[in-house]
Design an enzyme around this catalytic site. Structure first.
Site, PDB file in Angstrom:
ATOM      1  CE1 TYR A   1      35.085  40.076  37.155  1.00  0.00           C
ATOM      2  CE2 TYR A   1      32.843  40.524  36.913  1.00  0.00           C
ATOM      3  CZ  TYR A   1      33.743  39.768  37.221  1.00  0.00           C
ATOM      4  OH  TYR A   1      33.641  38.141  37.724  1.00  0.00           O
TER       5      TYR A   1
HETATM    6  N1  LIG Z   1      31.259  35.304  43.127  1.00  0.00           N
HETATM    7  C1  LIG Z   1      30.401  35.427  42.276  1.00  0.00           C
HETATM    8  O1  LIG Z   1      29.161  35.864  42.024  1.00  0.00           O
HETATM    9  C2  LIG Z   1      31.095  35.458  40.793  1.00  0.00           C
HETATM   10  C3  LIG Z   1      30.377  35.849  39.543  1.00  0.00           C
HETATM   11  C4  LIG Z   1      30.853  35.723  38.272  1.00  0.00           C
HETATM   12  C5  LIG Z   1      32.138  35.161  38.169  1.00  0.00           C
HETATM   13  N2  LIG Z   1      33.141  34.932  39.361  1.00  0.00           N
HETATM   14  C6  LIG Z   1      34.343  34.731  39.159  1.00  0.00           C
HETATM   15  O2  LIG Z   1      34.563  33.323  39.858  1.00  0.00           O
HETATM   16  C7  LIG Z   1      36.006  33.432  40.591  1.00  0.00           C
HETATM   17  C8  LIG Z   1      36.026  33.032  42.045  1.00  0.00           C
HETATM   18  O3  LIG Z   1      35.260  34.386  42.540  1.00  0.00           O
HETATM   19  P1  LIG Z   1      34.921  34.440  44.111  1.00  0.00           P
HETATM   20  O4  LIG Z   1      33.944  35.344  44.276  1.00  0.00           O
HETATM   21  O5  LIG Z   1      35.670  33.298  44.747  1.00  0.00           O
HETATM   22  O6  LIG Z   1      36.237  35.474  44.213  1.00  0.00           O
HETATM   23  P2  LIG Z   1      37.464  35.521  45.400  1.00  0.00           P
HETATM   24  O7  LIG Z   1      38.023  36.789  45.330  1.00  0.00           O
HETATM   25  O8  LIG Z   1      36.921  35.114  47.041  1.00  0.00           O
HETATM   26  O9  LIG Z   1      38.327  34.427  45.051  1.00  0.00           O
HETATM   27  C9  LIG Z   1      39.613  34.592  43.855  1.00  0.00           C
HETATM   28  C10 LIG Z   1      40.590  34.298  44.635  1.00  0.00           C
HETATM   29  O10 LIG Z   1      41.907  34.579  43.751  1.00  0.00           O
HETATM   30  C11 LIG Z   1      43.018  34.868  44.143  1.00  0.00           C
HETATM   31  N3  LIG Z   1      43.764  35.407  43.032  1.00  0.00           N
HETATM   32  C12 LIG Z   1      43.443  36.763  42.367  1.00  0.00           C
HETATM   33  N4  LIG Z   1      44.504  37.015  41.716  1.00  0.00           N
HETATM   34  C13 LIG Z   1      45.350  36.156  41.792  1.00  0.00           C
HETATM   35  C14 LIG Z   1      46.784  36.115  41.258  1.00  0.00           C
HETATM   36  N5  LIG Z   1      47.160  36.890  40.242  1.00  0.00           N
HETATM   37  N6  LIG Z   1      47.264  34.850  41.441  1.00  0.00           N
HETATM   38  C15 LIG Z   1      46.879  33.917  42.187  1.00  0.00           C
HETATM   39  N7  LIG Z   1      45.786  33.872  43.004  1.00  0.00           N
HETATM   40  C16 LIG Z   1      44.961  35.163  42.629  1.00  0.00           C
HETATM   41  C17 LIG Z   1      42.655  35.747  45.437  1.00  0.00           C
HETATM   42  O11 LIG Z   1      43.359  35.993  46.311  1.00  0.00           O
HETATM   43  C18 LIG Z   1      41.194  34.892  45.738  1.00  0.00           C
HETATM   44  O12 LIG Z   1      41.278  34.188  46.869  1.00  0.00           O
HETATM   45  C19 LIG Z   1      36.777  35.022  40.152  1.00  0.00           C
HETATM   46  O13 LIG Z   1      37.526  34.714  38.697  1.00  0.00           O
HETATM   47  C20 LIG Z   1      35.358  35.696  39.634  1.00  0.00           C
HETATM   48  O14 LIG Z   1      35.493  36.638  38.774  1.00  0.00           O
HETATM   49  C21 LIG Z   1      32.429  35.164  40.751  1.00  0.00           C
END
Ligand SMILES: NC(=O)c1ccc[n+]([C@@H]2O[C@H](COP(=O)([O-])OP(=O)(O)OC[C@H]3O[C@@H](n4cnc5c(N)ncnc54)[C@H](O)[C@@H]3O)[C@@H](O)[C@H]2O)c1
Length: 345
Positions: free
Chosen positions: A176
């Site tokens: 990841y």
């Molecule tokens: N939550 C955390 O602690 C955290 C920490 C570091 C980085 N991030 C990054 O922040 C971002 C948001 O994280 P989150 O926790 O809200 O996750 P989440 O899974 O709730 O939100 C991500 C959204 O992206 C959508 N998605 C995924 N692939 C897609 C595609 N090919 N086309 C269109 N939509 C797509 C999913 O349906 C989902 O609703 C992510 O990129 C994640 O890697 C999150």
């Protein structure tokens, strides 16, 4: 301003969209409802943005009373409008998404460390790398103010020092983290060659209302509310810098608004929450707030998990004028209120 928010139906993306609308920005949200977790939760997140539901603790809104509209209707909040487009960034044509956009907030992706091994890698590869490349390509020749990428502290792995600086060598411990690092380099490549005005935020473990069901606090609180025991990987000595989702949203908007003469294209910032705690202390805090002992399901250390995360925010404070404001007890109480309301309908 018109913002494109990718991943708008997700945990962080839905809060970001809601906050942008409250600021009076037009928002175009895109999401493919990836099957990583229940579509019903994502639709509930979106319903707030679409104005179908007034913000409340049930749907995890962070907006204050003064920021809410009387009816929950987006039309009532001045000129800000919301539109949602269901698209897969990996495969669908993206041109129409770019129309009229000033700032891109790219949050769509495949999160979570543990499933990124073995066959699971495909999802990480395509949703984090290919999707980012296609989005950058779609905006390559468009005149936009900013392209903000949601990256991750996971790319530091076991860092060389704490608090970790943005310039420290990334050594991801999980596939990841590798895909997030690749997405960052894509942003830099498009900045260097095509002047796409990217800015990269490395989010540190985000928590709060609407948190994904696979994440530790969600499982911890669910256990405390009578759900299955909390799966504790290792001895609980891992240290995490937990960041409240409202603070992450403010950092993300600050990045989107950063003037290009102060924050050149390709800059990277830690967005870390100032609550650096051992997991076992977070478990104790949850127990105290819920007034019950949390049942644990002890598991071996999970491959890919770093022992510790903790980022310096000196750069974000200086150039984005951002610092977190919500401490762990306050933020966890907000998440408990949301999960409790959701559990009782
Ligand atoms: N939550 C955390 O602690 C955290 C920490 C570091 C980085 N991030 C990054 O922040 C971002 C948001 O994280 P989150 O926790 O809200 O996750 P989440 O899974 O709730 O939100 C991500 C959204 O992206 C959508 N998605 C995924 N692939 C897609 C595609 N090919 N086309 C269109 N939509 C797509 C999913 O349906 C989902 O609703 C992510 O990129 C994640 O890697 C999150």
């Amino acid at each position: 301003m018109r913002a494109l928010v990718t991943g708008a139906a997700g945990f962080i993306g839905s809060h970001l969209g809601e906050r942008l609308l409250a600021h009076g920005c037009d928002v175009r949200g895109v999401d493919n409802f990836s099957p990583y977790y229940d579509r019903v939760q994502k639709e509930a997140n979106l319903a707030v943005l679409a104005g179908d539901q007034p913000p409340s603790s049930v749907n995890g809104s962070l907006l204050t009373t003064a920021e809410r509209t009387p009816s929950g209707s987006r039309a009532a909040s001045g000129s800000a409008s919301f539109e949602f487009v269901e698209r897969d960034l990996r495969t669908d044509p993206l041109d129409e998404l770019t129309e009229g956009v000033d700032v891109v907030f790219h949050l769509a992706g495949q999160p979570g460390v543990r499933l990124s091994w073995a066959d699971g890698f495909d999802q990480y590869d395509s949703n984090n790398i290919l999707a980012t490349q296609r989005l950058l390509e779609a905006f390559r020749d468009r005149s936009i103010d900013r392209f903000v990428l949601a990256s991750s502290s996971s790319l530091y792995g076991d860092a060389e020092r704490y608090p970790t600086l943005e310039t420290d060598l990334p050594r991801p411990r999980s596939p990841y983290g590798v895909t997030k690092l690749a997405a960052e380099y894509l942003c830099r490549t498009y900045a260097d060659n095509w002047s796409v005005p990217s800015v990269i935020l490395r989010y540190f473990t985000v928590y709060g209302p609407r948190q994904r069901p696979d994440m530790a606090f969600n499982r911890l609180i669910a256990a405390g509310l009578g759900g299955p025991p909390f799966p504790l990987y290792g001895d609980g000595d891992q240290v995490r810098e937990f960041t409240f989702v409202g603070d992450i949203v403010e950092a993300t908007i600050a990045a989107g608004e950063a003037p290009i003469d102060e924050v050149p294209a390709g800059e990277v910032f830690n967005a870390s929450g100032g609550s650096s705690v051992r997991l076992r202390d977070a478990i104790e805090l949850a127990g105290d707030l819920l007034e019950r002992e949390i049942a644990l399901d002890r598991q071996p250390v999970a491959p890919g998990d770093a022992l510790r995360t903790g980022g310096s925010i000196e750069k974000a404070q200086r150039l984005l004028r951002w610092k977190p404001s919500v401490d762990l007890a306050e933020g966890m109480a907000a998440q408990i209120a949301w999960q409790r309301a959701a559990a009782t309908g």
